[in-house]
Design a protein around this motif. Structure first.
Motif, PDB file in Angstrom:
ATOM      1  N   SER A 131      18.369 -13.291 -28.170  1.00 52.64           N
ATOM      2  CA  SER A 131      17.665 -11.817 -28.462  1.00 52.64           C
ATOM      3  C   SER A 131      16.810 -11.438 -27.282  1.00 52.64           C
ATOM      4  CB  SER A 131      16.770 -11.903 -29.702  1.00 52.64           C
ATOM      5  OG  SER A 131      16.138 -10.743 -30.029  1.00 52.64           O
ATOM      6  N   ALA A 132      16.810 -10.273 -27.081  1.00 55.73           N
ATOM      7  CA  ALA A 132      15.944  -9.536 -25.991  1.00 55.73           C
ATOM      8  C   ALA A 132      14.443  -9.551 -26.261  1.00 55.73           C
ATOM      9  CB  ALA A 132      16.331  -8.144 -25.649  1.00 55.73           C
ATOM     10  N   VAL A 133      13.966  -9.929 -27.438  1.00 55.89           N
ATOM     11  CA  VAL A 133      12.657  -9.783 -27.766  1.00 55.89           C
ATOM     12  C   VAL A 133      12.211 -11.608 -27.740  1.00 55.89           C
ATOM     13  CG1 VAL A 133      11.011  -9.826 -29.750  1.00 55.89           C
ATOM     14  CG2 VAL A 133      12.730  -8.203 -29.504  1.00 55.89           C
ATOM     15  N   PRO A 134      10.985 -11.814 -26.820  1.00 56.42           N
ATOM     16  CA  PRO A 134      10.822 -13.081 -26.698  1.00 56.42           C
ATOM     17  C   PRO A 134      10.314 -13.783 -28.081  1.00 56.42           C
ATOM     18  CG  PRO A 134       9.122 -11.578 -26.085  1.00 56.42           C
ATOM     19  CD  PRO A 134      10.152 -10.634 -26.264  1.00 56.42           C
TER      20      PRO A 134
END
Length: 426
Positions: free
Chosen positions: A88-91
């Protein structure tokens, strides 16, 4: 027959006598093959010998897509690996708390880091990497750059008057005087009347129509009265001119009738000469003049005494009037805030300048012009003109008249006579 592009090959050269035999019997097929190869390389992108290795060769790090597709068909990955491989692009949320995860607390004063402080100090006082001679750190400053410099007067021009500095007028710090009759402060933005709404109630609209109609009727009556007074004044002037002409005509006729009957020499002899006054008459006249002078002096002294007695009474009355005026002004201000300002606008007669104050526009809508929707509403009035007129009434701006024909710059056309100023060459 097809003509051959190459020269005939003659490995056996019987004779090379002369240039013609040399050109004919030389074998150039190898040279022509080399030139054709070079031309082909140039057409395809350039000569291979002049290119670098990076331009000629490429390293395939990605691989072939067809081979990858065939491999994936034979060795298909598990669904679990596909889910785990999808990032995912969200950390992700870290389990441990770090200082970098939190923003710096906002302080009231801006903070400067130690590194920035050292850099600024090096720029200000100089350093190894900064070279400047603006500030000398060894010696103290010999002058203050922000101090006011004293003006040195030239002894040759002591007879001239010193130029005075420009000073602001004292009235600039005072509050502007309003042009209202009662002296109350006029707000910058007035409260609008309820009858001027795009969809007013019947009572408010009828009150506004009646009030504005009364104003127009009074203005028309005043105009008719002024016209009648002007006509009467002109009639009186004309009648007085006719009377003067008639009197002059009568006087000239009377003088012409009695001309020659009177003798000025005899009239001068008949006049009685004034007799010389006696000492008793002179004393009586002097006593009368002295009595008159004493009466005048006594009257003046009595008037001064009355004035001195009324000073306290006047001071008390002035204080009472000032208190009453302040209370009335406060009451007027409160009433002004509660009611509309346009209905009770009365300006005083004494104003500044000869140009009159522009009249307020008649902001009223008739019955056939009322609209029940904002889409069909037509905007009326001019906000800029209203604001300018309000500033004039507040005393902030002087009334001016628009100059329709401004003065143009005077241009004097002359003819140069330089073409006559010539000399013969020596």
């Amino acid at each position: 027959m097809s003509a051959s592009l190459t020269a005939p090959a003659q490995p056996k050269q019987p004779s090379r006598k002369g240039k013609k035999a040399w050109r004919k019997n030389v074998d150039i097929t190898q040279v022509q093959d080399g030139l054709e190869e070079v031309r082909g390389q140039i057409i395809t992108g350039g000569i291979y010998a002049e290119k670098t290795s990076d331009q000629l060769f490429a390293v395939d790090s990605a691989g072939s897509k067809d081979i990858q597709r065939k491999y994936n068909k034979r060795h298909k990955p598990l669904k679990v690996d596909e889910i785990l491989s999808a990032r995912s692009a969200v950390p992700a949320v870290s389990s441990k708390k770090r200082l970098s995860d939190f923003s710096e607390p906002k302080s009231k004063k801006p903070r400067v880091s130690r590194k920035q402080f050292d850099h600024l100090r090096a720029l200000a006082y100089g350093g190894d990497q900064v070279k400047k001679d603006i500030i000398e750190t060894n010696d103290a400053a010999d002058h203050d750059p922000w101090a006011v410099e004293e003006k040195k007067n030239d002894p040759r021009y002591t007879f001239l008057e010193e130029k005075k500095p420009t000073q602001e007028p004292t009235t600039l710090k005072r509050a502007p005087v309003t042009l209202s009759k009662d002296g109350k402060a006029i707000p910058a933005v007035r409260k609008p009347d309820a009858g001027k709404s795009y969809n007013p109630t019947l009572q408010d609209w009828a009150n506004l129509i009646e009030r504005e109609g009364d104003k127009e009727v009074e203005a028309e009556k005043k105009r008719l009265q002024d016209a009648r007074e002007e006509a009467e004044r002109l009639e009186r002037v004309i009648a007085a001119a006719h009377e003067e002409e008639a009197e002059d005509a009568n006087e000239s006729a009377w003088e012409s009738e009695w001309e020659g009957f009177s003798d000025p020499e005899k009239d001068a002899l008949r006049t009685k000469r004034p007799e010389r006054k006696t000492q008793a008459q002179r004393n009586k006249i002097n006593r009368r003049k002295e009595a008159e002078r004493q009466a005048k002096h006594d009257a003046k002294m009595k008037a001064k005494e009355k004035q001195s007695q009324k000073i306290k009474e006047l001071a008390k009355s002035v204080e009472e009037k000032e208190i009453a005026r302040n209370t009335a002004r406060a009451v007027a201000l409160t009433l002004d805030e509660m009611s509309s300002d346009d209905a009770d606008e009365e300006l005083r007669k004494k104003r500044w300048g000869k140009i009159p104050i522009p009249e307020a526009p008649l902001e009223i809508v008739l019955a056939d012009e009322l609209q029940d929707s904002l889409r069909r509403l037509k905007p009326e009035g001019n906000l800029l003109k209203d604001r300018f007129r309000n500033m004039i009434i507040q005393g902030k701006v002087e009334p001016r008249r628009r100059i329709s024909q401004p003065k143009q710059k005077k241009v004097k056309v002359t003819e140069k006579w330089s073409y006559k100023d010539w000399r013969l060459p020596k």
